[in-house]
Design a protein around this motif. Structure first.
Motif, PDB file in Angstrom:
ATOM      1  N   LYS A   1     -17.521  -0.015   4.013  1.00  0.00           N
ATOM      2  CA  LYS A   1     -16.077   0.013   4.141  1.00  0.00           C
ATOM      3  C   LYS A   1     -15.554  -1.301   3.571  1.00  0.00           C
ATOM      4  CE  LYS A   1     -12.359   0.349   7.636  1.00  0.00           C
ATOM      5  NZ  LYS A   1     -11.325   0.391   6.699  1.00  0.00           N
ATOM      6  N   THR A   2     -14.548  -1.207   2.721  1.00  0.00           N
ATOM      7  CA  THR A   2     -14.012  -2.400   2.066  1.00  0.00           C
ATOM      8  C   THR A   2     -13.200  -3.249   3.035  1.00  0.00           C
ATOM      9  OG1 THR A   2     -13.913  -1.204  -0.023  1.00  0.00           O
ATOM     10  CG2 THR A   2     -12.625  -3.231   0.129  1.00  0.00           C
TER      11      THR A   2
ATOM     12  N   THR B   1     -12.308   2.720   0.937  1.00  0.00           N
ATOM     13  CA  THR B   1     -11.301   1.668   0.962  1.00  0.00           C
ATOM     14  C   THR B   1     -10.105   2.231   1.718  1.00  0.00           C
ATOM     15  OG1 THR B   1     -12.164   0.696  -1.060  1.00  0.00           O
ATOM     16  CG2 THR B   1      -9.935   0.056  -0.431  1.00  0.00           C
ATOM     17  N   GLN B   2      -9.314   3.070   1.072  1.00  0.00           N
ATOM     18  CA  GLN B   2      -8.235   3.758   1.773  1.00  0.00           C
ATOM     19  C   GLN B   2      -8.681   5.133   2.264  1.00  0.00           C
ATOM     20  OE1 GLN B   2      -5.005   3.360  -1.259  1.00  0.00           O
ATOM     21  NE2 GLN B   2      -3.843   2.876   0.579  1.00  0.00           N
TER      22      GLN B   2
ATOM     23  N   MET C   1       0.840  -1.167   0.000  1.00  0.00           N
ATOM     24  CA  MET C   1       0.000   0.000   0.000  1.00  0.00           C
ATOM     25  C   MET C   1       0.893   1.241   0.000  1.00  0.00           C
ATOM     26  SD  MET C   1      -3.036   1.364   2.571  1.00  0.00           S
ATOM     27  CE  MET C   1      -2.682   0.294   3.875  1.00  0.00           C
TER      28      MET C   1
ATOM     29  N   LYS D   1       2.185   5.032   0.678  1.00  0.00           N
ATOM     30  CA  LYS D   1       2.163   5.886   1.860  1.00  0.00           C
ATOM     31  C   LYS D   1       1.252   7.078   1.591  1.00  0.00           C
ATOM     32  CE  LYS D   1       5.121   8.121   5.139  1.00  0.00           C
ATOM     33  NZ  LYS D   1       5.807   9.368   5.194  1.00  0.00           N
ATOM     34  N   LEU D   2       0.362   7.375   2.525  1.00  0.00           N
ATOM     35  CA  LEU D   2      -0.568   8.482   2.375  1.00  0.00           C
ATOM     36  C   LEU D   2       0.069   9.758   2.901  1.00  0.00           C
ATOM     37  CD1 LEU D   2      -3.809   6.694   3.590  1.00  0.00           C
ATOM     38  CD2 LEU D   2      -3.034   7.037   1.251  1.00  0.00           C
TER      39      LEU D   2
ATOM     40  N   VAL E   1      -8.838   7.912   0.121  1.00  0.00           N
ATOM     41  CA  VAL E   1      -8.169   8.951  -0.649  1.00  0.00           C
ATOM     42  C   VAL E   1      -9.175   9.872  -1.348  1.00  0.00           C
ATOM     43  CG1 VAL E   1      -6.557   9.415  -2.538  1.00  0.00           C
ATOM     44  CG2 VAL E   1      -6.058   7.612  -0.878  1.00  0.00           C
TER      45      VAL E   1
ATOM     46  N   LEU F   1      -8.476  11.653   7.522  1.00  0.00           N
ATOM     47  CA  LEU F   1      -8.804  10.319   8.012  1.00  0.00           C
ATOM     48  C   LEU F   1      -8.839  10.243   9.540  1.00  0.00           C
ATOM     49  CD1 LEU F   1      -6.821   8.148   5.450  1.00  0.00           C
ATOM     50  CD2 LEU F   1      -9.278   8.631   5.494  1.00  0.00           C
TER      51      LEU F   1
END
Length: 188
Positions: free
Chosen positions: A182-183, A155-156, A1, A3-4, A158, A12
């Motif tokens: 929510k996934t 999901t994430q 995954m 990095k956000l 974004v 979030l």
């Protein structure tokens, strides 16, 4: 995954409530409850059976904000095209606000179109062509407003966070988000 970045993470950290667990079709070992939740989400995305989802959203708005819900602008994270956005959110958003007393933000957010975007990947010098959404918002309307966002699936996070950041650039205060699903990838 991947990095956000900090702007995504900031959003979030806010209120996030999801109503259902969503298991993608490739997750095969789901039961009846999970398949029913998946169908509710698919029906909602198609503009069908939004009343139950509107009732859930209105209930959670009232629970979360009490009498102050009348000062909250309810905004749906735009769908991928003007047609999908209207089918999915126009009547739904109106109904949520009718039931809860929140302010309807739907008419102040317009999906203008989709357009192609070309991204060049530095590592392999390949070009990636994808669709990018063009959104027009009534900036003056959102200035100094408290907004609660709604999206069908997280999901994430974004898409939700990017839209929240856009509204905050206009001077809005995004309180958080509600999500129909929510996934999840593993069934417990």
């Amino acid at each position: 995954m991947a990095k956000l970045d900090e702007n995504i993470l900031k959003q979030l950290r806010k209120i996030r409530i999801n109503f259902l667990k969503y298991y993608p079709v490739r997750i095969k070992n789901v039961g009846t409850e999970e398949r029913n939740a998946r169908q509710i989400i698919w029906d909602f995305k198609d503009g069908k059976a939004f009343e139950k989802v509107a009732q859930l959203a209105a209930y959670h708005l009232s629970e979360q904000f009490g009498e102050q819900v009348k000062e909250v602008v309810f905004c749906c994270v735009p769908a991928s095209s003007p047609e999908k956005n209207e089918i999915r959110y126009k009547n739904f958003s109106a109904r949520v606000c009718e039931l809860s007393g929140a302010i309807n933000g739907y008419d102040h957010i317009r999906v203008q179109s989709e357009r192609l975007s070309v991204h060049e990947h530095r590592k392999d010098k390949e070009k990636d062509i994808s669709m990018v959404q063009v959104i027009d918002c009534d900036e003056a309307f959102f200035r100094n407003k408290s907004c609660l966002l709604f999206d069908d699936i997280i999901t994430q996070g974004v898409s939700y966070a990017n839209f929240a950041n856009l509204l905050e650039r206009f001077g809005a205060n995004v309180l958080g988000g509600f999500f129909l699903g929510k996934t999840y990838y593993k069934v417990r």
